[in-house]
Design a protein around this motif. Structure first.
Motif, mmCIF file in Angstrom:
data_model
loop_
_atom_site.group_PDB
_atom_site.id
_atom_site.type_symbol
_atom_site.label_atom_id
_atom_site.label_comp_id
_atom_site.label_asym_id
_atom_site.label_seq_id
_atom_site.Cartn_x
_atom_site.Cartn_y
_atom_site.Cartn_z
ATOM 1 N N TRP A 96 -1.695 -18.123 -0.498
ATOM 2 C CA TRP A 96 -2.283 -17.814 -1.801
ATOM 3 C C TRP A 96 -1.218 -17.280 -2.767
ATOM 4 N N ASP A 97 -1.429 -17.553 -4.053
ATOM 5 C CA ASP A 97 -0.654 -16.946 -5.133
ATOM 6 C C ASP A 97 -1.425 -15.687 -5.525
ATOM 7 N N VAL A 98 -0.824 -14.517 -5.331
ATOM 8 C CA VAL A 98 -1.527 -13.241 -5.482
ATOM 9 C C VAL A 98 -1.104 -12.524 -6.760
ATOM 10 N N ILE A 99 -2.105 -12.050 -7.492
ATOM 11 C CA ILE A 99 -1.871 -11.185 -8.652
ATOM 12 C C ILE A 99 -2.471 -9.833 -8.310
ATOM 13 N N GLU A 100 -1.637 -8.811 -8.247
ATOM 14 C CA GLU A 100 -2.104 -7.453 -7.970
ATOM 15 C C GLU A 100 -2.175 -6.684 -9.283
ATOM 16 N N VAL A 101 -3.263 -5.943 -9.485
ATOM 17 C CA VAL A 101 -3.342 -5.072 -10.650
ATOM 18 C C VAL A 101 -3.342 -3.622 -10.190
ATOM 19 N N HIS A 102 -2.802 -2.772 -11.026
ATOM 20 C CA HIS A 102 -2.655 -1.349 -10.713
ATOM 21 C C HIS A 102 -3.306 -0.544 -11.834
ATOM 22 N N PRO A 103 -4.584 -0.232 -11.679
ATOM 23 C CA PRO A 103 -5.335 0.447 -12.745
ATOM 24 C C PRO A 103 -4.753 1.795 -13.132
ATOM 25 N N GLY A 104 -4.802 2.054 -14.435
ATOM 26 C CA GLY A 104 -4.442 3.362 -14.943
ATOM 27 C C GLY A 104 -5.675 4.236 -15.055
ATOM 28 N N ASP A 105 -6.842 3.595 -15.176
ATOM 29 C CA ASP A 105 -8.095 4.325 -15.306
ATOM 30 C C ASP A 105 -9.236 3.366 -14.969
ATOM 31 N N VAL A 106 -10.291 3.912 -14.386
ATOM 32 C CA VAL A 106 -11.497 3.143 -14.084
ATOM 33 C C VAL A 106 -12.669 3.957 -14.625
ATOM 34 N N THR A 107 -13.477 3.319 -15.477
ATOM 35 C CA THR A 107 -14.619 4.008 -16.073
ATOM 36 C C THR A 107 -15.875 3.181 -15.854
ATOM 37 N N PRO A 108 -16.886 3.737 -15.193
ATOM 38 C CA PRO A 108 -18.166 3.028 -15.091
ATOM 39 C C PRO A 108 -18.897 3.140 -16.429
ATOM 40 N N LEU A 109 -19.240 1.994 -17.011
ATOM 41 C CA LEU A 109 -19.912 1.983 -18.316
ATOM 42 C C LEU A 109 -21.390 1.644 -18.138
ATOM 43 N N PRO A 110 -22.274 2.353 -18.846
ATOM 44 C CA PRO A 110 -23.719 2.160 -18.696
ATOM 45 C C PRO A 110 -24.185 0.856 -19.333
ATOM 46 N N ALA A 164 -10.312 -0.237 -7.310
ATOM 47 C CA ALA A 164 -11.101 0.587 -8.236
ATOM 48 C C ALA A 164 -11.785 1.693 -7.452
ATOM 49 N N PHE A 165 -12.225 2.717 -8.166
ATOM 50 C CA PHE A 165 -13.062 3.738 -7.553
ATOM 51 C C PHE A 165 -13.957 4.339 -8.613
ATOM 52 N N TYR A 166 -15.085 4.872 -8.162
ATOM 53 C CA TYR A 166 -15.979 5.587 -9.069
ATOM 54 C C TYR A 166 -16.754 6.640 -8.293
ATOM 55 N N ALA A 167 -17.030 7.747 -8.983
ATOM 56 C CA ALA A 167 -17.853 8.807 -8.415
ATOM 57 C C ALA A 167 -19.306 8.403 -8.611
ATOM 58 N N VAL A 168 -20.074 8.386 -7.536
ATOM 59 C CA VAL A 168 -21.457 7.924 -7.586
ATOM 60 C C VAL A 168 -22.261 8.728 -8.603
ATOM 61 N N ARG A 169 -22.105 10.024 -8.603
ATOM 62 C CA ARG A 169 -22.877 10.862 -9.524
ATOM 63 C C ARG A 169 -22.551 10.539 -10.985
ATOM 64 N N GLU A 170 -21.274 10.365 -11.293
ATOM 65 C CA GLU A 170 -20.866 10.060 -12.666
ATOM 66 C C GLU A 170 -21.214 8.629 -13.068
ATOM 67 N N ALA A 171 -21.466 7.778 -12.100
ATOM 68 C CA ALA A 171 -21.797 6.375 -12.377
ATOM 69 C C ALA A 171 -23.300 6.120 -12.292
ATOM 70 N N SER A 172 -24.117 7.152 -12.300
ATOM 71 C CA SER A 172 -25.560 6.971 -12.079
ATOM 72 C C SER A 172 -26.201 6.023 -13.096
ATOM 73 N N ASP A 173 -25.834 6.114 -14.377
ATOM 74 C CA ASP A 173 -26.393 5.201 -15.381
ATOM 75 C C ASP A 173 -25.939 3.763 -15.127
ATOM 76 N N THR A 174 -24.683 3.610 -14.745
ATOM 77 C CA THR A 174 -24.156 2.275 -14.435
ATOM 78 C C THR A 174 -24.885 1.691 -13.232
ATOM 79 N N LEU A 175 -25.058 2.499 -12.188
ATOM 80 C CA LEU A 175 -25.733 2.023 -10.983
ATOM 81 C C LEU A 175 -27.197 1.684 -11.262
ATOM 82 N N ALA A 176 -27.849 2.441 -12.133
ATOM 83 C CA ALA A 176 -29.222 2.109 -12.530
ATOM 84 C C ALA A 176 -29.232 0.764 -13.248
ATOM 85 N N GLY A 177 -28.227 0.514 -14.071
ATOM 86 C CA GLY A 177 -28.110 -0.778 -14.755
ATOM 87 C C GLY A 177 -27.890 -1.921 -13.793
ATOM 88 N N VAL A 178 -27.133 -1.669 -12.728
ATOM 89 C CA VAL A 178 -26.909 -2.702 -11.708
ATOM 90 C C VAL A 178 -28.238 -3.060 -11.047
#
Length: 159
Positions: free
Chosen positions: A32-46, A110-124
């Motif tokens: 495979w031809d691999v592209i790796e990304v290195h996040p500076g920030d991850v924000t769960p959006l509602p 990526a990572f997200y805190a479940v509590r801080e992502a509650s609106d996003t998870l409800a949207g999912v």
């Protein structure tokens, strides 16, 4: 108000990056031809945000590489592999977005805190989707990946 990730989360994040690098090596070993990304920030959006989902800030050069790959005629990044771990109320992910026809894969940690992502998870749960939006520092451009099944992106035991 969030004070940012604690030391335990950051230590686990280092392990996630190491896992992404090992996953990248496996993909490369399989041609495979691999592209790796290195996040500076991850924000769960509602769901009421214009870019609902995981908003992932990546360096400009990595964003340009992903954008060029996605815009190449004939590519279709529509296959997903998700590697997930959870600890202390935080979900950690390495998402492999594959284009099997071209043999390219984009690896997105990526990572997200479940509590801080509650609106996003409800949207999912309402929409049955969890877009992964990669963007450079400017918000003018976004590359969005939308897994057909968002379940593997959710905390273990959900959905």
């Amino acid at each position: 108000m969030s004070q940012g990730p604690d030391e335990t989360v950051m230590n686990f994040w280092d392990e996630v990056i190491t896992d992404m690098e090992a996953t990248a090596a496996e993909y490369r070993d399989n041609g495979w031809d691999v592209i790796e990304v290195h996040p500076g920030d991850v924000t769960p959006l509602p769901p009421d945000h214009e870019r609902f989902g995981l908003d992932i800030l990546v360096p400009d050069d990595e964003f340009d590489t992903v954008s060029e790959a996605v815009e190449t005629e004939g590519t279709s990044f529509d296959s997903f592999e998700v590697f997930r771990a959870s600890t202390g109320g935080t979900v950690f992910l390495v998402v492999a977005v594959e284009d099997k026809n071209s043999g390219q894969v984009v690896l997105v940690p990526a990572f997200y805190a479940v509590r801080e992502a509650s609106d996003t998870l409800a949207g999912v749960r309402e929409r049955d989707e969890l877009p992964i939006n990669l963007r450079p520092l400017s918000v003018d451009e976004v590359v969005a990946f939308e897994p057909a099944d968002p379940g593997p992106l959710l905390p273990p035991g959900e959905k």
